[in-house]
Design a protein around this motif. Structure first.
Motif, PDB file in Angstrom:
ATOM      1  N   ASP A  38       0.818  -1.214   0.000  1.00 23.35           N
ATOM      2  CA  ASP A  38       0.000   0.000   0.000  1.00 23.35           C
ATOM      3  C   ASP A  38       0.852   1.264   0.000  1.00 23.35           C
ATOM      4  OD1 ASP A  38      -2.240  -1.618   0.042  1.00 23.35           O
ATOM      5  OD2 ASP A  38      -2.581  -1.385   2.201  1.00 23.35           O
ATOM      6  N   ASN A  39       2.185   1.085  -0.164  1.00 32.43           N
ATOM      7  CA  ASN A  39       3.142   2.197  -0.218  1.00 32.43           C
ATOM      8  C   ASN A  39       3.144   3.050   1.043  1.00 32.43           C
ATOM      9  OD1 ASN A  39       4.143   1.594  -2.843  1.00 32.43           O
ATOM     10  ND2 ASN A  39       2.257   2.455  -3.687  1.00 32.43           N
ATOM     11  N   MET A  40       2.972   2.411   2.188  1.00 31.19           N
ATOM     12  CA  MET A  40       3.038   3.125   3.457  1.00 31.19           C
ATOM     13  C   MET A  40       4.492   3.503   3.734  1.00 31.19           C
ATOM     14  SD  MET A  40       1.343   2.026   7.067  1.00 31.19           S
ATOM     15  CE  MET A  40      -0.278   2.105   6.316  1.00 31.19           C
ATOM     16  N   ALA A  41       4.692   4.631   4.354  1.00 29.35           N
ATOM     17  CA  ALA A  41       6.045   5.110   4.653  1.00 29.35           C
ATOM     18  C   ALA A  41       6.757   4.158   5.608  1.00 29.35           C
ATOM     19  CB  ALA A  41       5.969   6.504   5.270  1.00 29.35           C
ATOM     20  N   ASP A  42       8.053   4.021   5.424  1.00 29.08           N
ATOM     21  CA  ASP A  42       8.859   3.145   6.276  1.00 29.08           C
ATOM     22  C   ASP A  42       8.742   3.522   7.748  1.00 29.08           C
ATOM     23  OD1 ASP A  42       9.720   1.766   4.040  1.00 29.08           O
ATOM     24  OD2 ASP A  42      11.671   2.762   3.955  1.00 29.08           O
ATOM     25  N   GLN A  43       8.713   4.815   8.045  1.00 27.25           N
ATOM     26  CA  GLN A  43       8.611   5.257   9.437  1.00 27.25           C
ATOM     27  C   GLN A  43       7.288   4.827  10.061  1.00 27.25           C
ATOM     28  OE1 GLN A  43       9.281   9.423   8.702  1.00 27.25           O
ATOM     29  NE2 GLN A  43      11.340   9.308   9.591  1.00 27.25           N
ATOM     30  N   THR A  44       6.224   4.867   9.285  1.00 31.45           N
ATOM     31  CA  THR A  44       4.919   4.446   9.783  1.00 31.45           C
ATOM     32  C   THR A  44       4.913   2.948  10.050  1.00 31.45           C
ATOM     33  OG1 THR A  44       3.835   6.217   8.551  1.00 31.45           O
ATOM     34  CG2 THR A  44       2.440   4.391   9.301  1.00 31.45           C
ATOM     35  N   MET A  45       5.493   2.191   9.140  1.00 29.45           N
ATOM     36  CA  MET A  45       5.562   0.740   9.331  1.00 29.45           C
ATOM     37  C   MET A  45       6.405   0.411  10.557  1.00 29.45           C
ATOM     38  SD  MET A  45       5.582  -0.900   5.480  1.00 29.45           S
ATOM     39  CE  MET A  45       7.291  -0.624   5.236  1.00 29.45           C
ATOM     40  N   ALA A  46       7.503   1.128  10.748  1.00 31.40           N
ATOM     41  CA  ALA A  46       8.356   0.887  11.917  1.00 31.40           C
ATOM     42  C   ALA A  46       7.610   1.214  13.208  1.00 31.40           C
ATOM     43  CB  ALA A  46       9.631   1.722  11.817  1.00 31.40           C
ATOM     44  N   LEU A  47       6.847   2.293  13.215  1.00 29.30           N
ATOM     45  CA  LEU A  47       6.069   2.654  14.396  1.00 29.30           C
ATOM     46  C   LEU A  47       5.044   1.573  14.708  1.00 29.30           C
ATOM     47  CD1 LEU A  47       5.194   4.638  16.614  1.00 29.30           C
ATOM     48  CD2 LEU A  47       3.659   5.673  14.919  1.00 29.30           C
ATOM     49  N   ARG A  48       4.375   1.067  13.683  1.00 30.95           N
ATOM     50  CA  ARG A  48       3.373   0.017  13.905  1.00 30.95           C
ATOM     51  C   ARG A  48       4.027  -1.256  14.436  1.00 30.95           C
ATOM     52  NH1 ARG A  48      -1.414   0.613   9.449  1.00 30.95           N
ATOM     53  NH2 ARG A  48      -1.870   2.783   9.937  1.00 30.95           N
ATOM     54  N   LEU A  49       5.156  -1.626  13.875  1.00 28.34           N
ATOM     55  CA  LEU A  49       5.858  -2.822  14.343  1.00 28.34           C
ATOM     56  C   LEU A  49       6.284  -2.655  15.805  1.00 28.34           C
ATOM     57  CD1 LEU A  49       7.102  -5.589  13.841  1.00 28.34           C
ATOM     58  CD2 LEU A  49       9.124  -4.422  12.929  1.00 28.34           C
ATOM     59  N   THR A  50       6.849  -1.516  16.131  1.00 26.81           N
ATOM     60  CA  THR A  50       7.261  -1.250  17.505  1.00 26.81           C
ATOM     61  C   THR A  50       6.068  -1.286  18.451  1.00 26.81           C
ATOM     62  OG1 THR A  50       9.132   0.081  16.765  1.00 26.81           O
ATOM     63  CG2 THR A  50       8.348   0.455  19.025  1.00 26.81           C
ATOM     64  N   SER A  51       4.971  -0.673  18.045  1.00 23.74           N
ATOM     65  CA  SER A  51       3.773  -0.625  18.879  1.00 23.74           C
ATOM     66  C   SER A  51       3.247  -2.018  19.183  1.00 23.74           C
ATOM     67  CB  SER A  51       2.682   0.192  18.187  1.00 23.74           C
ATOM     68  OG  SER A  51       3.115   1.499  17.933  1.00 23.74           O
ATOM     69  N   ILE A  52       3.177  -2.856  18.164  1.00 21.12           N
ATOM     70  CA  ILE A  52       2.678  -4.219  18.347  1.00 21.12           C
ATOM     71  C   ILE A  52       3.616  -5.003  19.251  1.00 21.12           C
ATOM     72  CG2 ILE A  52       2.185  -6.394  17.154  1.00 21.12           C
ATOM     73  CD1 ILE A  52       1.392  -4.550  14.705  1.00 21.12           C
ATOM     74  N   SER A  53       4.899  -4.842  19.040  1.00 23.70           N
ATOM     75  CA  SER A  53       5.888  -5.540  19.860  1.00 23.70           C
ATOM     76  C   SER A  53       5.782  -5.116  21.328  1.00 23.70           C
ATOM     77  CB  SER A  53       7.292  -5.255  19.324  1.00 23.70           C
ATOM     78  OG  SER A  53       8.264  -5.842  20.127  1.00 23.70           O
ATOM     79  N   VAL A  54       5.698  -3.826  21.566  1.00 21.13           N
ATOM     80  CA  VAL A  54       5.594  -3.316  22.934  1.00 21.13           C
ATOM     81  C   VAL A  54       4.281  -3.786  23.567  1.00 21.13           C
ATOM     82  CG1 VAL A  54       5.374  -1.192  24.300  1.00 21.13           C
ATOM     83  CG2 VAL A  54       7.123  -1.348  22.518  1.00 21.13           C
ATOM     84  N   PHE A  55       3.211  -3.831  22.786  1.00 18.50           N
ATOM     85  CA  PHE A  55       1.927  -4.310  23.291  1.00 18.50           C
ATOM     86  C   PHE A  55       2.038  -5.755  23.753  1.00 18.50           C
ATOM     87  CE2 PHE A  55      -2.173  -6.427  22.393  1.00 18.50           C
ATOM     88  CZ  PHE A  55      -2.990  -5.733  23.273  1.00 18.50           C
ATOM     89  N   TRP A  56       2.603  -6.618  22.913  1.00 20.74           N
ATOM     90  CA  TRP A  56       2.741  -8.019  23.289  1.00 20.74           C
ATOM     91  C   TRP A  56       3.622  -8.181  24.527  1.00 20.74           C
ATOM     92  CZ3 TRP A  56       3.538 -10.433  17.813  1.00 20.74           C
ATOM     93  CH2 TRP A  56       2.296 -10.738  17.256  1.00 20.74           C
ATOM     94  N   GLN A  57       4.722  -7.444  24.582  1.00 21.44           N
ATOM     95  CA  GLN A  57       5.592  -7.512  25.754  1.00 21.44           C
ATOM     96  C   GLN A  57       4.862  -7.038  26.998  1.00 21.44           C
ATOM     97  OE1 GLN A  57       9.039  -5.236  24.664  1.00 21.44           O
ATOM     98  NE2 GLN A  57       9.649  -6.665  23.082  1.00 21.44           N
ATOM     99  N   GLY A  58       4.042  -6.017  26.853  1.00 25.12           N
ATOM    100  CA  GLY A  58       3.303  -5.477  27.983  1.00 25.12           C
ATOM    101  C   GLY A  58       2.214  -6.393  28.494  1.00 25.12           C
ATOM    102  N   LEU A  59       1.714  -7.282  27.639  1.00 24.45           N
ATOM    103  CA  LEU A  59       0.674  -8.213  28.075  1.00 24.45           C
ATOM    104  C   LEU A  59       1.159  -9.090  29.215  1.00 24.45           C
ATOM    105  CD1 LEU A  59      -1.020  -9.409  24.770  1.00 24.45           C
ATOM    106  CD2 LEU A  59      -1.941  -7.839  26.485  1.00 24.45           C
ATOM    107  N   TYR A  60       2.436  -9.434  29.198  1.00 23.80           N
ATOM    108  CA  TYR A  60       2.984 -10.259  30.268  1.00 23.80           C
ATOM    109  C   TYR A  60       2.962  -9.534  31.605  1.00 23.80           C
ATOM    110  CZ  TYR A  60       4.479 -13.505  26.677  1.00 23.80           C
ATOM    111  OH  TYR A  60       4.502 -14.384  25.639  1.00 23.80           O
ATOM    112  N   ASP A  61       3.126  -8.216  31.570  1.00 24.59           N
ATOM    113  CA  ASP A  61       3.119  -7.419  32.794  1.00 24.59           C
ATOM    114  C   ASP A  61       1.712  -7.162  33.307  1.00 24.59           C
ATOM    115  OD1 ASP A  61       5.871  -7.288  32.719  1.00 24.59           O
ATOM    116  OD2 ASP A  61       5.884  -5.377  31.632  1.00 24.59           O
ATOM    117  N   MET A  62       0.754  -7.223  32.409  1.00 22.07           N
ATOM    118  CA  MET A  62      -0.634  -6.965  32.799  1.00 22.07           C
ATOM    119  C   MET A  62      -1.212  -8.205  33.410  1.00 22.07           C
ATOM    120  SD  MET A  62      -2.254  -4.670  29.774  1.00 22.07           S
ATOM    121  CE  MET A  62      -1.175  -4.084  28.525  1.00 22.07           C
TER     122      MET A  62
END
Length: 88
Positions: free
Chosen positions: A64-88
Protein backbone atom coordinates in the motif's frame (compact mmCIF):
# COMPACT_ATOMS: atom_id res chain seq x y z
CA UNK A 1 -14.02 -12.27 34.26
CA UNK A 2 -12.00 -11.87 31.03
CA UNK A 3 -11.03 -8.40 29.95
CA UNK A 4 -12.22 -6.88 26.69
CA UNK A 5 -9.77 -5.72 24.08
CA UNK A 6 -10.75 -2.11 24.79
CA UNK A 7 -9.95 -2.53 28.49
CA UNK A 8 -6.58 -4.08 27.75
CA UNK A 9 -5.81 -1.42 25.14
CA UNK A 10 -6.67 1.37 27.57
CA UNK A 11 -4.41 -0.18 30.22
CA UNK A 12 -1.66 -0.43 27.60
CA UNK A 13 -2.14 3.23 26.62
CA UNK A 14 -2.00 4.39 30.25
CA UNK A 15 1.18 2.37 30.88
CA UNK A 16 2.80 3.82 27.78
CA UNK A 17 2.01 7.37 28.90
CA UNK A 18 4.15 6.84 32.02
CA UNK A 19 7.44 6.67 30.11
CA UNK A 20 6.39 8.53 26.98
CA UNK A 21 4.41 11.59 26.01
CA UNK A 22 0.64 11.28 25.88
CA UNK A 23 0.87 11.68 22.09
CA UNK A 24 3.25 8.74 21.79
CA UNK A 25 1.08 6.59 24.04
CA UNK A 26 -1.95 7.39 21.89
CA UNK A 27 -0.04 6.62 18.68
CA UNK A 28 1.03 3.25 20.06
CA UNK A 29 -2.56 2.44 21.04
CA UNK A 30 -3.84 3.50 17.61
CA UNK A 31 -1.30 1.28 15.88
CA UNK A 32 -2.39 -1.72 17.95
CA UNK A 33 -6.04 -0.88 17.27
CA UNK A 34 -5.36 -0.78 13.52
CA UNK A 35 -3.52 -4.10 13.66
CA UNK A 36 -6.49 -5.63 15.47
CA UNK A 37 -8.89 -4.25 12.83
CA UNK A 38 -6.70 -5.73 10.10
CA UNK A 39 -6.78 -9.08 11.88
CA UNK A 40 -10.57 -8.97 12.27
CA UNK A 41 -10.91 -8.31 8.54
CA UNK A 42 -8.76 -11.43 8.06
CA UNK A 43 -10.97 -13.48 10.41
CA UNK A 44 -8.57 -13.58 13.37
CA UNK A 45 -8.56 -12.27 16.90
CA UNK A 46 -5.57 -10.44 18.32
CA UNK A 47 -5.07 -12.94 21.15
CA UNK A 48 -4.41 -15.67 18.57
CA UNK A 49 -2.13 -13.60 16.33
CA UNK A 50 1.52 -14.41 15.84
CA UNK A 51 4.67 -13.18 14.17
CA UNK A 52 3.47 -14.45 10.80
CA UNK A 53 0.42 -12.19 11.05
CA UNK A 54 2.63 -9.21 11.80
CA UNK A 55 4.79 -10.01 8.77
CA UNK A 56 1.75 -10.32 6.52
CA UNK A 57 0.48 -7.01 7.85
CA UNK A 58 3.84 -5.37 7.13
CA UNK A 59 3.84 -6.78 3.59
CA UNK A 60 0.34 -5.38 3.08
CA UNK A 61 1.45 -1.97 4.31
CA UNK A 62 4.44 -2.05 1.95
CA UNK A 63 2.17 -2.98 -0.96
CA UNK A 64 0.00 0.00 0.00
CA UNK A 65 3.14 2.20 -0.22
CA UNK A 66 3.04 3.12 3.46
CA UNK A 67 6.04 5.11 4.65
CA UNK A 68 8.86 3.15 6.28
CA UNK A 69 8.61 5.26 9.44
CA UNK A 70 4.92 4.45 9.78
CA UNK A 71 5.56 0.74 9.33
CA UNK A 72 8.36 0.89 11.92
CA UNK A 73 6.07 2.65 14.40
CA UNK A 74 3.37 0.02 13.90
CA UNK A 75 5.86 -2.82 14.34
CA UNK A 76 7.26 -1.25 17.51
CA UNK A 77 3.77 -0.62 18.88
CA UNK A 78 2.68 -4.22 18.35
CA UNK A 79 5.89 -5.54 19.86
CA UNK A 80 5.59 -3.32 22.93
CA UNK A 81 1.93 -4.31 23.29
CA UNK A 82 2.74 -8.02 23.29
CA UNK A 83 5.59 -7.51 25.75
CA UNK A 84 3.30 -5.48 27.98
CA UNK A 85 0.67 -8.21 28.07
CA UNK A 86 2.98 -10.26 30.27
CA UNK A 87 3.12 -7.42 32.79
CA UNK A 88 -0.63 -6.97 32.80
Amino acid sequence: MPYTFQEVLETFRRRQSVGNSETTAERYANCVRRFREWLVDDGKVIWESNYGDVRRNLYQMAEDNMADQTMALRLTSISVFWQGLYDM
